[in-house]
Design a protein around this motif. Structure first.
Motif, short mmCIF file in Angstrom:
data_model
loop_
_atom_site.label_atom_id
_atom_site.label_comp_id
_atom_site.label_asym_id
_atom_site.label_seq_id
_atom_site.Cartn_x
_atom_site.Cartn_y
_atom_site.Cartn_z
N SER A 17 0.83 -1.21 0.00
CA SER A 17 0.00 0.00 0.00
C SER A 17 0.86 1.26 0.00
N GLU A 18 1.94 1.24 0.79
CA GLU A 18 2.83 2.40 0.84
C GLU A 18 3.59 2.57 -0.48
N LEU A 19 4.02 1.47 -1.07
CA LEU A 19 4.76 1.55 -2.33
C LEU A 19 3.91 2.14 -3.44
N LEU A 20 2.63 1.76 -3.46
CA LEU A 20 1.76 2.16 -4.56
C LEU A 20 0.91 3.38 -4.24
N GLY A 21 0.93 3.81 -2.99
CA GLY A 21 0.15 4.97 -2.62
C GLY A 21 -1.34 4.75 -2.71
N ALA A 22 -1.77 3.54 -2.42
CA ALA A 22 -3.20 3.20 -2.50
C ALA A 22 -3.48 2.03 -1.58
N PRO A 23 -4.70 1.97 -1.03
CA PRO A 23 -5.04 0.83 -0.16
C PRO A 23 -5.09 -0.47 -0.95
N ALA A 24 -4.56 -1.53 -0.39
CA ALA A 24 -4.51 -2.83 -1.07
C ALA A 24 -5.18 -3.89 -0.20
N THR A 25 -5.72 -4.91 -0.84
CA THR A 25 -6.29 -6.06 -0.14
C THR A 25 -5.64 -7.33 -0.66
N LEU A 26 -5.57 -8.33 0.21
CA LEU A 26 -5.02 -9.63 -0.15
C LEU A 26 -6.12 -10.67 -0.03
N GLU A 27 -6.36 -11.41 -1.12
CA GLU A 27 -7.31 -12.52 -1.13
C GLU A 27 -6.58 -13.79 -1.55
N ASN A 28 -7.07 -14.93 -1.08
CA ASN A 28 -6.50 -16.19 -1.55
C ASN A 28 -7.04 -16.50 -2.94
N ARG A 29 -6.63 -17.60 -3.52
CA ARG A 29 -7.03 -17.89 -4.90
C ARG A 29 -8.51 -18.23 -5.03
N ASP A 30 -9.18 -18.45 -3.89
CA ASP A 30 -10.63 -18.67 -3.91
C ASP A 30 -11.39 -17.37 -3.66
N PHE A 31 -10.68 -16.24 -3.74
CA PHE A 31 -11.27 -14.91 -3.56
C PHE A 31 -11.83 -14.73 -2.15
N GLU A 32 -11.20 -15.34 -1.17
CA GLU A 32 -11.57 -15.15 0.23
C GLU A 32 -10.57 -14.19 0.85
N LEU A 33 -11.09 -13.14 1.49
CA LEU A 33 -10.25 -12.07 2.02
C LEU A 33 -9.35 -12.58 3.14
N ILE A 34 -8.06 -12.23 3.04
CA ILE A 34 -7.10 -12.56 4.08
C ILE A 34 -6.82 -11.32 4.94
N THR A 35 -6.50 -10.20 4.30
CA THR A 35 -6.28 -8.97 5.05
C THR A 35 -6.30 -7.80 4.08
N PHE A 36 -6.39 -6.59 4.61
CA PHE A 36 -6.32 -5.39 3.78
C PHE A 36 -5.39 -4.39 4.42
N GLY A 37 -4.75 -3.58 3.59
CA GLY A 37 -3.75 -2.64 4.06
C GLY A 37 -4.37 -1.44 4.74
N ALA A 38 -3.64 -0.87 5.71
CA ALA A 38 -4.12 0.29 6.47
C ALA A 38 -3.47 1.55 5.92
N TYR A 39 -3.65 1.78 4.60
CA TYR A 39 -3.05 2.97 3.98
C TYR A 39 -3.86 4.20 4.37
N ASP A 40 -3.21 5.23 4.83
CA ASP A 40 -3.87 6.42 5.34
C ASP A 40 -3.84 7.53 4.28
N SER A 41 -4.97 7.70 3.59
CA SER A 41 -5.08 8.76 2.60
C SER A 41 -6.51 9.23 2.58
N GLU A 42 -6.69 10.55 2.81
CA GLU A 42 -8.04 11.08 2.95
C GLU A 42 -8.88 10.80 1.71
N GLY A 43 -8.28 10.89 0.54
CA GLY A 43 -9.04 10.66 -0.69
C GLY A 43 -9.54 9.25 -0.81
#
Length: 419
Positions: A17-43
């Protein structure tokens, strides 16, 4: 998500998320959510970022089959680099996505997702993010292998035919679990599973409190899912009931109605419309894992037979089915109810069961059935003639009651096993 690598995933997704400047999420190959990034950007906190697909993924921790097929149509399962997916409002995707496939040794294990803004991340940023995905892929691959090993070991325990085989399997499972083996556990059975493919089972990482998961035969051609769940207290079964509800939702069993259902519905139907789940009595350690599986599968059988018990039934709450599920099928199907089981006498069988469920109280039974008390007495006299039993005799009542429950269990067992 119960992974031992949870903290690692969160740190790595935050790094992306920090590298790309955007919030990111991680899902497994079955599209089940594992975690999401805590990127802090008001927009990025603008509600417009939460289109229907993104909202469902975060709230339910997975995507629908249709959404999965739509995204896979862009080739993400074969891609080795970033894939840009355009916005498609008619599919619930109001904003474009960038998908970073998470691979290990050529095998896709998951996906990193982020919203694609104009101008979006540069190629250099995306290349740096892809390097991070290789570390995530190694962790996911390690967990997948560990989970597969535990599945095999749990299956070996639950399918062992001899005591010495079960003892050996328990020893191997205990070794694999380490210190976790000595904690408080329960077993969950969900049956029947909607596919006969033993490899088509949910990931153990997506089950709350799950230690191990496997599929097992259920009847002649179906499958069921067995789940070993960690508990903190014998009085708090929430991890087990939550996991059971999630599995039932995935299997199409409608777990939101757990514990619901009138007596009329339960006695006029053979069981719930879809799969059911059973929970064993909590136990410390693994020594009685075989008994726990028997209890969980028996509770699932009871819930399939008696709708009011399910769709999630605890072994401690299935009443006479605790005895009936332990009987051989021929014993449970007593000939005393044979005549009542013909379709022409279906209403008489229902009358008898409700009357006995009401402890022989005519007023209660008539009210449950919605008939006049004299009509009830007439039906009871016909039941006595058909069965040769005296409903004023306590032992005859007990025999008929258990025989009717046994017949109900047998109907439910048409889709499952008997002991």
């Amino acid at each position: 998500m119960t992974s031992e690598h949870r903290g690692d995933y969160e740190e790595l997704v935050d790094e992306i998320s920090e590298l790309l400047g955007a919030p990111a999420t991680l899902e497994n190959r079955d599209f089940e959510l594992i975690t999401f990034g805590a990127y802090d950007s008001e927009g990025d906190l603008d509600p417009s970022a939460l289109d229907p697909v993104r909202t469902r993924s975060i709230l339910t921790r997975r995507s629908t089959t249709a959404v999965r097929a739509w995204f896979e149509g862009f080739g993400i399962t074969r891609a080795t680099g970033p894939v840009r997916i355009p916005p498609t409002p008619e599919a619930g995707v109001n904003r474009g996505r960038i998908c970073l496939p998470v691979r290990h040794r050529g095998v896709v294990h998951g996906y990193i997702w982020l919203l694609d803004d104009d101008p979006g991340p540069s190629e250099r940023q995306l290349s740096a993010a892809m390097e991070v995905t290789t570390r995530i892929g190694a962790l996911l691959a390690d967990e997948a292998q560990h989970g597969a090993d535990l599945s095999r070991e749990l299956r070996a325990v639950l399918t062992a035919e001899r005591d010495w085989q079960r003892d050996m399997a328990i020893a191997e499972l205990r070794t694999a679990l380490g210190s976790r083996a000595d904690g408080l556990h329960t077993v969950v059975c969900v049956a029947p599973w909607p596919t006969a493919d033993p490899d088509d089972a949910p990931s153990v990482r997506t089950m709350p409190g799950a230690t191990a998961l496997c599929t097992l035969p259920w009847g002649a051609s179906a499958q069921c899912v067995a789940l070993l769940i960690r508990l903190r207290s014998t009085d708090v079964l929430t991890p087990a009931t939550t996991a059971a509800a999630r599995l039932l939702e995935r299997a199409g069993g409608g777990a939101s109605s757990a514990g619901a259902g009138s007596r009329q519905a339960s006695t006029s139907a053979h069981g719930p419309a879809g799969p059911a789940a059973g929970l064993a009595t909590p136990r410390s350690g693994l020594a009685e894992l075989g008994t726990a599986w028997w209890e969980a599968s028996a509770a699932a059988r009871a819930a399939l037979a008696e709708a009011r018990l399910g769709p999630v039934a605890q072994w401690a709450a299935i009443g006479p089915f605790r005895l009936l599920t332990a009987l051989p099928p021929d014993v449970a199907r007593d000939p005393v109810v044979h005549a009542l089981l013909f379709p022409v006498h279906r209403e008489l069988a229902r009358t008898a069961e409700i009357y006995l469920d009401c402890a022989g109280q005519a007023a209660r039974a008539a009210a449950e059935l919605g008939i006049h008390r004299q009509t009830l007495y007439y039906r009871l006299s016909r039941i006595e003639k058909l069965t040769g039993l005296d409903l004023d005799d306590g032992e005859d009542r007990l025999l008929l009651h258990m025989a009717l429950k046994g017949a109900r269990l047998a109907r439910g067992d048409a889709m499952g096993p008997s002991r």
